[in-house]
Design an enzyme around this catalytic site. Structure first.
Site, PDB file in Angstrom:
ATOM      1  N   TYR A  67       1.971   4.408  15.975  1.00  0.00           N
ATOM      2  CA  TYR A  67       2.390   4.082  14.605  1.00  0.00           C
ATOM      3  C   TYR A  67       3.719   3.349  14.618  1.00  0.00           C
ATOM      4  O   TYR A  67       3.891   2.332  13.929  1.00  0.00           O
ATOM      5  CB  TYR A  67       2.494   5.378  13.801  1.00  0.00           C
ATOM      6  CG  TYR A  67       2.809   5.181  12.341  1.00  0.00           C
ATOM      7  CD1 TYR A  67       1.808   4.844  11.440  1.00  0.00           C
ATOM      8  CD2 TYR A  67       4.101   5.359  11.856  1.00  0.00           C
ATOM      9  CE1 TYR A  67       2.086   4.678  10.085  1.00  0.00           C
ATOM     10  CE2 TYR A  67       4.385   5.191  10.509  1.00  0.00           C
ATOM     11  CZ  TYR A  67       3.375   4.858   9.630  1.00  0.00           C
ATOM     12  OH  TYR A  67       3.660   4.683   8.296  1.00  0.00           O
TER      13      TYR A  67
ATOM     14  N   THR B 230       2.470  12.644   0.494  1.00  0.00           N
ATOM     15  CA  THR B 230       1.151  12.027   0.419  1.00  0.00           C
ATOM     16  C   THR B 230       0.240  12.670   1.462  1.00  0.00           C
ATOM     17  O   THR B 230       0.684  13.483   2.285  1.00  0.00           O
ATOM     18  CB  THR B 230       1.225  10.519   0.682  1.00  0.00           C
ATOM     19  OG1 THR B 230       1.699  10.310   2.023  1.00  0.00           O
ATOM     20  CG2 THR B 230       2.167   9.834  -0.302  1.00  0.00           C
TER      21      THR B 230
ATOM     22  N   LYS C 227       4.477  -0.420  13.245  1.00  0.00           N
ATOM     23  CA  LYS C 227       5.426  -0.659  12.162  1.00  0.00           C
ATOM     24  C   LYS C 227       6.601  -1.523  12.628  1.00  0.00           C
ATOM     25  O   LYS C 227       7.132  -2.326  11.845  1.00  0.00           O
ATOM     26  CB  LYS C 227       5.932   0.674  11.592  1.00  0.00           C
ATOM     27  CG  LYS C 227       4.880   1.426  10.801  1.00  0.00           C
ATOM     28  CD  LYS C 227       4.409   0.637   9.570  1.00  0.00           C
ATOM     29  CE  LYS C 227       3.453   1.429   8.701  1.00  0.00           C
ATOM     30  NZ  LYS C 227       3.027   0.694   7.499  1.00  0.00           N
TER      31      LYS C 227
ATOM     32  N   ASP D 199     -10.896  -4.445   2.758  1.00  0.00           N
ATOM     33  CA  ASP D 199     -10.686  -3.732   4.019  1.00  0.00           C
ATOM     34  C   ASP D 199      -9.811  -4.624   4.882  1.00  0.00           C
ATOM     35  O   ASP D 199     -10.225  -5.721   5.259  1.00  0.00           O
ATOM     36  CB  ASP D 199     -12.032  -3.454   4.693  1.00  0.00           C
ATOM     37  CG  ASP D 199     -11.904  -2.715   6.014  1.00  0.00           C
ATOM     38  OD1 ASP D 199     -10.790  -2.665   6.587  1.00  0.00           O
ATOM     39  OD2 ASP D 199     -12.937  -2.189   6.487  1.00  0.00           O
TER      40      ASP D 199
ATOM     41  N   ASN E 150       0.217  -2.343   1.375  1.00  0.00           N
ATOM     42  CA  ASN E 150       0.491  -0.912   1.442  1.00  0.00           C
ATOM     43  C   ASN E 150      -0.478  -0.155   2.348  1.00  0.00           C
ATOM     44  O   ASN E 150      -0.113   0.860   2.939  1.00  0.00           O
ATOM     45  CB  ASN E 150       0.440  -0.323   0.027  1.00  0.00           C
ATOM     46  CG  ASN E 150       0.354   1.184   0.036  1.00  0.00           C
ATOM     47  OD1 ASN E 150       1.333   1.875   0.279  1.00  0.00           O
ATOM     48  ND2 ASN E 150      -0.836   1.712  -0.235  1.00  0.00           N
TER      49      ASN E 150
END
Length: 228
Positions: free
Chosen positions: A141, A176, A145, A53, A76
């Site tokens: 997000y 995905t 990133k 985790d 990933n």
């Protein structure tokens, strides 16, 4: 880096891009630790399930002890909560940063000494076109990133003297679970993205741009917002 006989740790390997990366590494002759918060969800024949985790320090330390033969780390694992920075829930913003920035940082700090002891190798950070493109609705997000892109560059310089290369994979929408609501014609096949990523690692590329949207955005970085 030669991937045959490499020993890879792939976070978030139980589904999506991570599963494709793990599967293709196995096909290339690598040993693969398929890391996931719930290792029982790993169903990839030949892979070694590994509990990891990225937001749990003890979990990371334990994984580094178990995968003590690692020569390749693939960061990933990640999440997207579709949270704007100003109007969104601050706890969700923090969760994105903990998972998408501090998570890869902590895992890299734990595994870099392992990789060095095993003669050197590589780290791949799975980033995004939103490292450079920052839509308001995905502000949390994008910020995480973008921070992870900075982490990748700094880690590359810091780890080079230790025989470890650091690469970034940038990609837009993939087919995905994370992009389930996106029309299929806008999405890239994650198996193709995984293949490009592994070719990039083998070639020692610092940045791997997996689709035309990402390549266009990267080319556009020199243009300041609002200018011709």
């Amino acid at each position: 880096m030669e991937l045959k006989d490499a020993v890879a740790v792939v976070t978030g390997a139980n589904r999506g891009l991570g599963r494709h990366l793990a599967e293709q590494l196995l096909q290339r002759g690598a040993k693969v630790y398929a890391a996931a918060r719930r290792p029982e969800t790993v169903d990839l024949p030949g892979a070694v399930p590994l509990r990891l985790d990225v937001t749990d320090a003890e979990s990371i330390r334990s994984a580094a002890r178990i995968a003590s033969d690692a020569t390749l780390l693939v960061n990933n694992a990640g999440i997207s909560t579709s949270t704007p920075l100003l109007a969104g829930d601050l706890d969700a913003v923090r969760l994105e940063m903990e998972t998408n920035f501090f998570g890869p940082l902590a895992v890299t700090r734990a595994f870099a000494p392992v990789v060095e002891r095993n003669g050197g190798g590589a780290v791949l950070n799975v980033l995004s076109v939103l490292s450079w493109l920052h839509p308001a609705g995905l502000g949390a997000y994008a910020a995480a990133k973008a921070a992870a892109w900075a982490l990748t560059g700094a880690a590359r310089e810091e780890l080079a003297p230790h025989g470890i290369t650091v690469s970034a994979l940038h990609v837009a929408y993939m087919d995905t679970d994370m992009a389930a609501a996106v029309p299929s014609e806008q999405k890239t096949d994650p198996a193709d993205v995984a293949a490009q990523a592994l070719l990039g690692i083998e070639a020692g590329l610092t940045e791997i741009l997996a689709d035309e949207t990402t390549r266009y955005v990267k080319r556009s970085l020199a243009a300041a917002p609002g200018t011709a």
